[in-house]
Write a protein that holds these residues in place. Sequence first.
Motif, PDB file in Angstrom:
ATOM      1  N   TRP A 316       0.878  -1.065   0.119  1.00  0.00           N
ATOM      2  CA  TRP A 316      -0.246  -0.108  -0.209  1.00  0.00           C
ATOM      3  C   TRP A 316       0.801   1.470  -0.078  1.00  0.00           C
ATOM      4  O   TRP A 316       0.487   1.760  -0.692  1.00  0.00           O
ATOM      5  CB  TRP A 316      -0.738   0.203   1.537  1.00  0.00           C
ATOM      6  N   PHE A 317       1.727   1.441   0.577  1.00  0.00           N
ATOM      7  CA  PHE A 317       2.694   2.225   1.237  1.00  0.00           C
ATOM      8  C   PHE A 317       4.252   2.027   0.697  1.00  0.00           C
ATOM      9  O   PHE A 317       4.816   1.214   1.159  1.00  0.00           O
ATOM     10  CB  PHE A 317       2.140   3.252   2.550  1.00  0.00           C
ATOM     11  N   ASP A 318       4.870   3.320   0.646  1.00  0.00           N
ATOM     12  CA  ASP A 318       6.227   3.279   0.402  1.00  0.00           C
ATOM     13  C   ASP A 318       7.609   2.833   1.604  1.00  0.00           C
ATOM     14  O   ASP A 318       8.073   2.352   1.278  1.00  0.00           O
ATOM     15  CB  ASP A 318       7.022   4.285  -0.193  1.00  0.00           C
ATOM     16  N   ASP A 319       6.759   3.477   2.597  1.00  0.00           N
ATOM     17  CA  ASP A 319       7.243   3.850   3.440  1.00  0.00           C
ATOM     18  C   ASP A 319       6.437   2.864   5.108  1.00  0.00           C
ATOM     19  O   ASP A 319       6.483   2.531   6.173  1.00  0.00           O
ATOM     20  CB  ASP A 319       7.579   4.512   4.421  1.00  0.00           C
ATOM     21  N   GLU A 320       5.714   1.685   4.472  1.00  0.00           N
ATOM     22  CA  GLU A 320       5.243   0.858   5.391  1.00  0.00           C
ATOM     23  C   GLU A 320       5.894  -0.101   5.896  1.00  0.00           C
ATOM     24  O   GLU A 320       6.852  -0.738   5.543  1.00  0.00           O
ATOM     25  CB  GLU A 320       3.576  -0.037   4.275  1.00  0.00           C
ATOM     26  N   ILE A 321       5.084  -0.799   6.859  1.00  0.00           N
ATOM     27  CA  ILE A 321       6.678  -1.702   7.894  1.00  0.00           C
ATOM     28  C   ILE A 321       5.385  -3.604   7.764  1.00  0.00           C
ATOM     29  O   ILE A 321       4.015  -3.096   7.893  1.00  0.00           O
ATOM     30  CB  ILE A 321       5.376  -1.402   9.495  1.00  0.00           C
ATOM     31  N   PRO A 322       6.254  -4.239   7.708  1.00  0.00           N
ATOM     32  CA  PRO A 322       5.363  -5.256   7.310  1.00  0.00           C
ATOM     33  C   PRO A 322       4.812  -6.478   8.063  1.00  0.00           C
ATOM     34  O   PRO A 322       5.178  -5.597   9.579  1.00  0.00           O
ATOM     35  CB  PRO A 322       6.809  -6.398   7.225  1.00  0.00           C
ATOM     36  N   PHE A 323       4.436  -6.869   8.223  1.00  0.00           N
ATOM     37  CA  PHE A 323       3.610  -7.599   9.423  1.00  0.00           C
ATOM     38  C   PHE A 323       4.284  -8.249  10.635  1.00  0.00           C
ATOM     39  O   PHE A 323       5.483  -8.698  10.147  1.00  0.00           O
ATOM     40  CB  PHE A 323       2.228  -8.755   9.180  1.00  0.00           C
ATOM     41  N   GLY A 324       4.792  -7.867  12.094  1.00  0.00           N
ATOM     42  CA  GLY A 324       4.906  -8.096  12.357  1.00  0.00           C
ATOM     43  C   GLY A 324       6.105  -8.275  13.268  1.00  0.00           C
ATOM     44  O   GLY A 324       6.646  -8.100  13.730  1.00  0.00           O
ATOM     45  N   GLN A 325       6.653  -7.291  12.312  1.00  0.00           N
ATOM     46  CA  GLN A 325       7.552  -5.727  12.406  1.00  0.00           C
ATOM     47  C   GLN A 325       7.880  -4.389  13.423  1.00  0.00           C
ATOM     48  O   GLN A 325       8.807  -3.794  12.916  1.00  0.00           O
ATOM     49  CB  GLN A 325       8.118  -5.767  10.654  1.00  0.00           C
ATOM     50  N   THR A 326       6.698  -4.319  13.491  1.00  0.00           N
ATOM     51  CA  THR A 326       6.829  -2.469  14.425  1.00  0.00           C
ATOM     52  C   THR A 326       7.836  -2.401  15.480  1.00  0.00           C
ATOM     53  O   THR A 326       8.175  -1.426  15.805  1.00  0.00           O
ATOM     54  CB  THR A 326       5.541  -2.215  14.124  1.00  0.00           C
ATOM     55  N   GLN A 327       7.997  -3.161  15.994  1.00  0.00           N
ATOM     56  CA  GLN A 327       8.697  -3.389  17.031  1.00  0.00           C
ATOM     57  C   GLN A 327      10.007  -4.002  17.150  1.00  0.00           C
ATOM     58  O   GLN A 327      11.014  -3.943  17.696  1.00  0.00           O
ATOM     59  CB  GLN A 327       7.722  -4.711  18.993  1.00  0.00           C
ATOM     60  N   SER A 328      10.795  -3.929  15.939  1.00  0.00           N
ATOM     61  CA  SER A 328      11.923  -4.111  15.649  1.00  0.00           C
ATOM     62  C   SER A 328      12.428  -3.275  14.643  1.00  0.00           C
ATOM     63  O   SER A 328      12.531  -3.668  13.417  1.00  0.00           O
ATOM     64  CB  SER A 328      11.732  -5.766  14.734  1.00  0.00           C
ATOM     65  N   PRO A 329      12.630  -1.859  15.091  1.00  0.00           N
ATOM     66  CA  PRO A 329      12.779  -0.876  14.030  1.00  0.00           C
ATOM     67  C   PRO A 329      14.346  -0.808  13.970  1.00  0.00           C
ATOM     68  O   PRO A 329      15.218  -1.403  14.760  1.00  0.00           O
ATOM     69  CB  PRO A 329      12.577   0.062  14.975  1.00  0.00           C
ATOM     70  N   ASP A 330      14.582   0.136  12.448  1.00  0.00           N
ATOM     71  CA  ASP A 330      16.327  -0.399  12.293  1.00  0.00           C
ATOM     72  C   ASP A 330      16.556   1.324  12.514  1.00  0.00           C
ATOM     73  O   ASP A 330      15.930   1.944  13.205  1.00  0.00           O
ATOM     74  CB  ASP A 330      16.286  -0.169  10.928  1.00  0.00           C
ATOM     75  N   LEU A 331      17.869   1.297  13.032  1.00  0.00           N
ATOM     76  CA  LEU A 331      18.928   2.015  14.264  1.00  0.00           C
ATOM     77  C   LEU A 331      18.070   3.801  13.216  1.00  0.00           C
ATOM     78  O   LEU A 331      18.058   5.027  13.794  1.00  0.00           O
ATOM     79  CB  LEU A 331      20.536   2.557  13.554  1.00  0.00           C
ATOM     80  N   ASN A 332      18.277   3.824  11.929  1.00  0.00           N
ATOM     81  CA  ASN A 332      17.130   4.653  11.324  1.00  0.00           C
ATOM     82  C   ASN A 332      15.716   5.204  11.005  1.00  0.00           C
ATOM     83  O   ASN A 332      14.869   5.555  10.738  1.00  0.00           O
ATOM     84  CB  ASN A 332      17.779   5.045   9.334  1.00  0.00           C
ATOM     85  N   ASP A 333      15.117   4.501  12.136  1.00  0.00           N
ATOM     86  CA  ASP A 333      13.983   5.031  12.012  1.00  0.00           C
ATOM     87  C   ASP A 333      13.459   6.137  12.826  1.00  0.00           C
ATOM     88  O   ASP A 333      13.238   4.730  14.014  1.00  0.00           O
ATOM     89  CB  ASP A 333      12.766   3.253  12.145  1.00  0.00           C
ATOM     90  N   TYR A 334      13.805   6.446  12.861  1.00  0.00           N
ATOM     91  CA  TYR A 334      13.618   7.626  13.653  1.00  0.00           C
ATOM     92  C   TYR A 334      11.945   8.235  14.226  1.00  0.00           C
ATOM     93  O   TYR A 334      10.403   7.682  13.789  1.00  0.00           O
ATOM     94  CB  TYR A 334      14.117   8.973  13.002  1.00  0.00           C
ATOM     95  N   ALA A 335      11.480   8.690  15.458  1.00  0.00           N
ATOM     96  CA  ALA A 335      10.339   8.534  15.808  1.00  0.00           C
ATOM     97  C   ALA A 335       9.582   9.828  15.985  1.00  0.00           C
ATOM     98  O   ALA A 335      10.490  10.971  15.643  1.00  0.00           O
ATOM     99  CB  ALA A 335      10.753   9.112  17.201  1.00  0.00           C
ATOM    100  N   ASP A 336       8.861   9.728  15.384  1.00  0.00           N
ATOM    101  CA  ASP A 336       7.901  10.711  14.600  1.00  0.00           C
ATOM    102  C   ASP A 336       8.190  11.254  13.490  1.00  0.00           C
ATOM    103  O   ASP A 336       8.201  12.580  12.828  1.00  0.00           O
ATOM    104  CB  ASP A 336       7.786  12.171  16.031  1.00  0.00           C
ATOM    105  N   GLY A 337       9.516  10.505  12.954  1.00  0.00           N
ATOM    106  CA  GLY A 337       9.912  10.911  11.285  1.00  0.00           C
ATOM    107  C   GLY A 337      10.966  12.366  11.673  1.00  0.00           C
ATOM    108  O   GLY A 337      11.631  12.178  10.633  1.00  0.00           O
ATOM    109  N   VAL A 338      11.375  12.327  13.160  1.00  0.00           N
ATOM    110  CA  VAL A 338      12.299  13.590  12.447  1.00  0.00           C
ATOM    111  C   VAL A 338      14.111  13.175  13.011  1.00  0.00           C
ATOM    112  O   VAL A 338      13.207  11.838  13.978  1.00  0.00           O
ATOM    113  CB  VAL A 338      11.862  14.744  13.901  1.00  0.00           C
TER     114      VAL A 338
END
Length: 347
Positions: A316-338
């Motif tokens: 659906w979206f370019d920046d979507e998160i795969p199912f089951g992966q929200t709590q396994s972010p990468d180091l460059n997944d910044y809170a609030d996109g900042v």
Amino acid sequence: MEQSSTLQAFVKLGSFLFNYLVEKNNPNTGPFQDFKGVLLKAEAQNSWFTPENLEFSIQQWANMLTENNLNKWLEVYDSTSKKKPKTVAIIMAGNIPLVGFHDFLCVLLSGNKVLVKLSSNDRLLLPFLTEILVANAPYLKGYIQFTEEKLEGFDAVIATGSNNTSRYFEYYFGKYPNIIRKNRNSVAVLSGNENQDELKALGNDVFRYYGLGCRNVSKLYVPKGYDFDKFYTAIFGFQDIINQNKYANNYDYNKAVYLMSNIKIMDNGFLVLKEDEGFSSPIACLFYEFYEDKSILKKDLKNKSEQIQCIVSKGWFDDEIPFGQTQSPDLNDYADGVDTLDFLLNL
């Protein structure tokens, strides 16, 4: 302070966390035994911090704090500046274990000093890990300070809280360079064609940390006429969550409020589903909203982007998160996109 030396100290910390998980059932060295004791105290202090969730958080940071991951993250930044270190105050949340560690990491890798005000709900883990960090890099002792007093002597602020506390933060810290975070929630967009494995994985996005994190899915968008039995069947394996007393109390309370108010809900014995346009569902509840037109929904979510931390979907979206992966972010997944590191490197 050289960034490379600090990076190596965090790599060693990552190795400590990894080795602790290997030895956790029979810790045979002082630091591992000490850490096990700290984890037990953290669980006693905050009953949301179960052994499973503490271990999950430790595993995520053990995975991220490798030399390869840190170098890959940092290579896109210009960190060659030799500016005098600034002192950055971090006001940390305590909703999930080590939720403020990424900010702590960013401040030190940017060459700045950190002044930490811990949440009363998570005040044991980071100080202990700091001891391990300083043992490997003694010079960092002069770069790290914890305080329970009024914040003083800082040059910039990173504060995480609710929409209410953010107004307080903006009033007191607005004159400083700052990152002030408010309430955000995560959503999942379903097409109705998801298989059972994908929906089961979505259960991790809903239930990990009891839904307390901003990256936890708190709302579903589903097509008109969606069969919720498929979703309930897929997440049945999470039923034991109801055995956690605080979760069960929230489930009973929120369900009772809805029923007494004659609000239509669905329920499977451990998760209430309620149709609602809001994002922030109570503990043990999940909001949902129907959609009919995909393009209209995408536009609506874009307009509400400041309220959304993550979108879980497939195709659906370019920046979507795969199912089951929200709590396994990468180091460059910044809170609030900042971009926290960019902010700190340019102080």
